[in-house]
Design a protein around this motif. Structure first.
Motif, PDB file in Angstrom:
ATOM      1  N   ARG A  24      57.040 -25.587  30.412  1.00 17.74           N
ATOM      2  CA  ARG A  24      57.926 -24.859  29.505  1.00 17.74           C
ATOM      3  C   ARG A  24      58.753 -25.829  28.654  1.00 17.74           C
ATOM      4  N   LEU A  25      59.314 -26.864  29.311  1.00 16.03           N
ATOM      5  CA  LEU A  25      60.115 -27.845  28.573  1.00 16.03           C
ATOM      6  C   LEU A  25      59.252 -28.663  27.616  1.00 16.03           C
ATOM      7  N   PHE A  26      58.029 -28.976  28.043  1.00 19.01           N
ATOM      8  CA  PHE A  26      57.130 -29.730  27.162  1.00 19.01           C
ATOM      9  C   PHE A  26      56.793 -28.917  25.918  1.00 19.01           C
ATOM     10  N   GLN A  27      56.521 -27.632  26.106  1.00 20.21           N
ATOM     11  CA  GLN A  27      56.208 -26.787  24.959  1.00 20.21           C
ATOM     12  C   GLN A  27      57.426 -26.647  24.044  1.00 20.21           C
ATOM     13  N   GLN A  28      58.580 -26.588  24.661  1.00 20.09           N
ATOM     14  CA  GLN A  28      59.815 -26.515  23.876  1.00 20.09           C
ATOM     15  C   GLN A  28      59.996 -27.782  23.028  1.00 20.09           C
ATOM     16  N   ASN A  29      59.707 -28.937  23.607  1.00 19.75           N
ATOM     17  CA  ASN A  29      59.797 -30.182  22.853  1.00 19.75           C
ATOM     18  C   ASN A  29      58.762 -30.242  21.735  1.00 19.75           C
ATOM     19  N   CYS A  30      57.584 -29.726  22.000  1.00 20.24           N
ATOM     20  CA  CYS A  30      56.559 -29.678  20.951  1.00 20.24           C
ATOM     21  C   CYS A  30      57.035 -28.830  19.776  1.00 20.24           C
ATOM     22  N   ASP A  31      57.658 -27.699  20.084  1.00 20.18           N
ATOM     23  CA  ASP A  31      58.177 -26.847  19.018  1.00 20.18           C
ATOM     24  C   ASP A  31      59.274 -27.553  18.226  1.00 20.18           C
ATOM     25  N   ARG A  32      60.124 -28.303  18.925  1.00 18.97           N
ATOM     26  CA  ARG A  32      61.182 -29.045  18.228  1.00 18.97           C
ATOM     27  C   ARG A  32      60.596 -30.105  17.304  1.00 18.97           C
ATOM     28  N   LEU A  33      59.570 -30.808  17.770  1.00 16.94           N
ATOM     29  CA  LEU A  33      58.936 -31.818  16.917  1.00 16.94           C
ATOM     30  C   LEU A  33      58.244 -31.163  15.724  1.00 16.94           C
ATOM     31  N   ARG A  34      57.636 -30.007  15.972  1.00 13.62           N
ATOM     32  CA  ARG A  34      56.889 -29.331  14.909  1.00 13.62           C
ATOM     33  C   ARG A  34      57.820 -28.848  13.797  1.00 13.62           C
ATOM     34  N   HIS A  35      59.033 -28.449  14.157  1.00 16.22           N
ATOM     35  CA  HIS A  35      59.950 -27.889  13.157  1.00 16.22           C
ATOM     36  C   HIS A  35      61.044 -28.876  12.725  1.00 16.22           C
ATOM     37  N   ALA A  36      60.995 -30.079  13.253  1.00 10.28           N
ATOM     38  CA  ALA A  36      62.027 -31.065  12.875  1.00 10.28           C
ATOM     39  C   ALA A  36      61.859 -31.478  11.426  1.00 10.28           C
ATOM     40  N   GLN A  37      62.965 -31.658  10.753  1.00 10.72           N
ATOM     41  CA  GLN A  37      62.983 -32.088   9.360  1.00 10.72           C
ATOM     42  C   GLN A  37      63.432 -33.556   9.286  1.00 10.72           C
ATOM     43  N   PRO A  38      62.997 -34.282   8.262  1.00 10.18           N
ATOM     44  CA  PRO A  38      63.391 -35.705   8.164  1.00 10.18           C
ATOM     45  C   PRO A  38      64.884 -35.901   7.956  1.00 10.18           C
ATOM     46  N   LYS A  39      65.552 -34.896   7.425  1.00 14.29           N
ATOM     47  CA  LYS A  39      66.992 -35.002   7.178  1.00 14.29           C
ATOM     48  C   LYS A  39      67.743 -33.999   8.040  1.00 14.29           C
ATOM     49  N   PHE A  40      68.875 -34.449   8.567  1.00 15.96           N
ATOM     50  CA  PHE A  40      69.732 -33.581   9.354  1.00 15.96           C
ATOM     51  C   PHE A  40      70.755 -32.928   8.437  1.00 15.96           C
ATOM     52  N   TRP A  41      71.359 -31.824   8.881  1.00 21.45           N
ATOM     53  CA  TRP A  41      72.273 -31.091   8.004  1.00 21.45           C
ATOM     54  C   TRP A  41      73.714 -31.601   8.088  1.00 21.45           C
ATOM     55  N   GLU A  42      73.931 -32.671   8.856  1.00 17.91           N
ATOM     56  CA  GLU A  42      75.247 -33.294   8.909  1.00 17.91           C
ATOM     57  C   GLU A  42      75.119 -34.782   8.598  1.00 17.91           C
ATOM     58  N   ASP A  43      76.233 -35.396   8.228  1.00 20.24           N
ATOM     59  CA  ASP A  43      76.235 -36.799   7.821  1.00 20.24           C
ATOM     60  C   ASP A  43      76.810 -37.666   8.931  1.00 20.24           C
ATOM     61  N   THR A  44      76.291 -38.883   9.060  1.00 25.36           N
ATOM     62  CA  THR A  44      76.809 -39.870  10.004  1.00 25.36           C
ATOM     63  C   THR A  44      77.006 -41.183   9.257  1.00 25.36           C
ATOM     64  N   ARG A  47      75.124 -43.557   9.275  1.00 17.94           N
ATOM     65  CA  ARG A  47      73.825 -44.010   8.779  1.00 17.94           C
ATOM     66  C   ARG A  47      73.206 -43.020   7.797  1.00 17.94           C
ATOM     67  N   GLY A  48      73.968 -42.085   7.329  1.00 14.59           N
ATOM     68  CA  GLY A  48      73.423 -41.045   6.469  1.00 14.59           C
ATOM     69  C   GLY A  48      73.059 -39.828   7.288  1.00 14.59           C
ATOM     70  N   ASN A  49      72.059 -39.099   6.835  1.00 17.35           N
ATOM     71  CA  ASN A  49      71.693 -37.857   7.526  1.00 17.35           C
ATOM     72  C   ASN A  49      70.247 -37.871   8.012  1.00 17.35           C
ATOM     73  N   ALA A  50      69.710 -39.055   8.322  1.00 13.98           N
ATOM     74  CA  ALA A  50      68.350 -39.139   8.860  1.00 13.98           C
ATOM     75  C   ALA A  50      68.305 -38.538  10.259  1.00 13.98           C
ATOM     76  N   ASN A  51      67.235 -37.813  10.545  1.00 14.64           N
ATOM     77  CA  ASN A  51      67.048 -37.150  11.836  1.00 14.64           C
ATOM     78  C   ASN A  51      66.339 -38.110  12.792  1.00 14.64           C
ATOM     79  N   LEU A  52      67.005 -38.481  13.882  1.00 17.94           N
ATOM     80  CA  LEU A  52      66.438 -39.430  14.843  1.00 17.94           C
ATOM     81  C   LEU A  52      65.148 -38.918  15.459  1.00 17.94           C
ATOM     82  N   TYR A  53      65.029 -37.614  15.610  1.00 22.42           N
ATOM     83  CA  TYR A  53      63.921 -37.032  16.370  1.00 22.42           C
ATOM     84  C   TYR A  53      62.718 -36.666  15.497  1.00 22.42           C
ATOM     85  N   TYR A  54      62.810 -36.892  14.216  1.00 19.38           N
ATOM     86  CA  TYR A  54      61.718 -36.505  13.313  1.00 19.38           C
ATOM     87  C   TYR A  54      60.525 -37.435  13.492  1.00 19.38           C
TER      88      TYR A  54
END
Length: 555
Positions: A499-519, A521-528
């Motif tokens: 279940r957790l593995f499938q959940q992680n797959c879904d997160r990777l599948r829908h991850a965007q290169p940019k995050f909606w908040e700023d840090t 280092r900018g707004n790059a998504n670490l998990y993309y």
């Protein structure tokens, strides 16, 4: 001729600059006075009608002394007030002013110009008419003094700014290092007093910068000082090959410096490795980093890490392993202080930034093909990541930093793969990343219920790395990651793991290169991950590994 001048300049004991400036100004004024009188005598012989009125003494000089006194009083009064006020916030500003040739020569020229008009008045009282000197003073020196008084005041106001003070120290130290290299490159012995004076001068500049950094409260000035220290060290490293071995014998100036008071046992090692100046600079940057953390000046603390990366490049180009070890030690020391501060204040921002700079340093090692040091630093980074995870039990803000460390290790492994390092070496580095969750991150709860992974982000990043390997047709690395992931079944159970593995797959599948908040280092998504098209292949590998595990359990 230039080398002989440099040799004389460095070998001769430092003369007080004020008397030298007075002598130069007096000599210049005397030459101008003699020249004016010679020109007047020549004109008197060639054009007597033109200067008949001048010889008759038609000049009114009664106003000149008062004007000179007014100009001198205005300039010196302003100078004294400005320096006195600046001395309250900028240490040793008076000492720096007394070493400024422009200021010293200007003030002495101003005073001698005023004395010159009194000299003329005395000659007139004695019945002489020094018309050439009078013309020089009234139509040359006095207008020049009036016109330059205000620009000089502006020059002083600008020169006492912290940024300007730092640049003055930088220029003097920069030129001294270069001249020292020219002189010492010639060879031959030099007296111990010269070596002591040279080492003292180099350390004095760093002490002035450190004191200035302590007193100045403006961020821009503090950033300028940190940059100056870094540039000085980089310049010193480039000049260092021109210095003979005997130059690095530790004199009383080094052993008596406050930075080395607690390093008595290491004096022989410092002398053997020729690293007294580098040790001083690294300690200065390390102390500044700790102070910025305590003051919550996180951008300035991050700047210290950035400058450490900048210093590493000339060292790597020279291939000096001794200095590289010092930089690694300094990075680890900064990491230690950052972890302590983060756990004490439940603050993760500075660790987020420092991990970035540590990774940049390791990437420099990779680009310069230094596998042994790369392995050491990756091991250190993984060790600190595990320590941060343990501390996150009481400081939850640090959980994200474990993911950050995993993300940095992922980028390093990708770079190593792109550099086509040996497969065995890549596997060893991969094992370090897989050991990041060894503390372990899957825990049994006290009531017997299954614990949920608190490091899902680490697994997500490991899965992204596996997708990268699959995209590059290197399944052996992806298979090792899958084997490590399946070990979670022993704690989570097979159904919960899937279940957790499938959940992680879904997160990777829908991850965007940019995050909606700023840090920072900018707004790059670490998990993309750019290789999500490989997800079905990864899912098949995991499913096959689970089937193998199930069969093993049944048997």
């Amino acid at each position: 001729m230039l080398k002989k001048y440099h040799r004389w300049l460095l070998m001769t004991p430092h003369l007080p600059r004020s008397p030298v400036a007075f002598g130069l100004s007096l000599a210049a004024l005397a030459l101008l006075d003699c020249g004016a009188n010679l020109v007047f005598t020549h004109l008197k012989q060639t054009t007597p009608n033109l200067i008949t009125g001048l010889i008759a003494g038609t000049f009114d000089t009664s106003f000149a002394p008062e004007v000179w006194l007014a100009v001198i009083g205005l300039t010196l009064g302003t100078l004294i007030i400005v320096i006195s006020i600046a001395a309250q916030n900028i240490p040793k500003i008076t000492e720096l002013y007394m070493q400024d040739w422009t200021s010293l020569i200007y003030v002495w020229c101003l005073l001698l110009g005023g004395a010159h008009i009194f000299y003329i008045k005395i000659l007139q009282t004695l019945g002489r008419q020094p018309v050439g000197s009078l013309l020089l003073n009234l139509y040359g020196l006095l207008p020049l003094a009036i016109l330059t008084a205000l620009p000089y005041i502006f020059y002083i106001l600008k020169s006492i700014q912290p940024e300007s003070v730092a640049q003055q120290i930088y220029r003097r130290q920069y030129h001294y290092m270069a001249q020292l290299g020219v002189v010492l490159k010639e060879g031959g012995g030099y007296p111990a007093q010269f070596l002591r004076r040279s080492q003292a001068y180099l350390l004095e500049g760093l002490n002035q910068l450190e004191d200035l950094l302590t007193y100045v409260a403006f961020r821009g000035a503090q950033a300028e000082i940190i940059g100056v220290v870094s540039e000085l060290l980089q310049h010193y490293i480039s000049c260092k090959p021109n210095y003979p071995a005997y130059f690095f014998r530790l004199s009383g100036a080094v052993m008596g410096d406050i930075a080395f008071k607690t390093m008595f046992d290491q004096f022989s090692q410092i002398e053997e490795n020729h690293t007294f100046y580098e040790q001083k600079c690294f300690r200065l940057l390390g102390n500044a980093y700790v102070r910025f953390l305590e003051e919550e000046q996180f951008p300035l603390a991050s700047l210290c890490g950035s400058e450490m990366c900048a210093i590493a490049h000339p060292i790597l180009s020279m291939g000096d392993d001794t200095l590289l070890e010092l930089i690694i030690i300094r990075f680890n020391t900064m990491m230690r202080f950052a972890i302590k501060h983060g756990s004490r204040h439940n603050e993760a921002r500075h660790l987020y930034n420092l991990a970035f700079h540590y990774r940049r340093f390791i990437e420099s090692l990779v680009h310069y093909q230094r596998p042994h040091l790369t392995q050491k630093c990756v091991n250190y980074l993984r060790t600190y990541g595990n320590e941060v995870y343990e501390l996150a039990q009481s400081s939850p803000a640090l959980y994200f930093i474990v993911d950050v460390f995993a993300a940095e290790l992922k980028k390093i492994l990708i770079l190593v793969n792109e550099q086509r390092w040996q497969e065995q070496l890549q596997l060893e580095l991969l094992e370090e990343m897989l050991r990041l969750d060894s503390p372990p991150e899957l825990r049994q709860l006290q009531n017997g219920d299954r614990g949920r992974s608190t490091g899902v982000g680490v697994r997500l990043l490991q899965m992204g790395l596996a997708l990268f390997y699959l995209a590059r047709q290197q399944p052996q690395f992806a298979q090792r990651i899958v084997e490590d992931m399946v070990e979670d079944v022993a704690v989570l159970g097979l159904s919960e793991f899937k279940r957790l593995f499938q959940q992680n797959c879904d997160r990777l599948r829908h991850a965007q290169p940019k995050f909606w908040e700023d840090t920072d280092r900018g707004n790059a998504n670490l998990y993309y991950s750019e290789d999500i098209e490989q997800l079905p292949v990864l899912q098949a590998l995991v499913e096959r590994a689970c089937d193998t595990l199930r069969i093993a359990q049944l048997s």
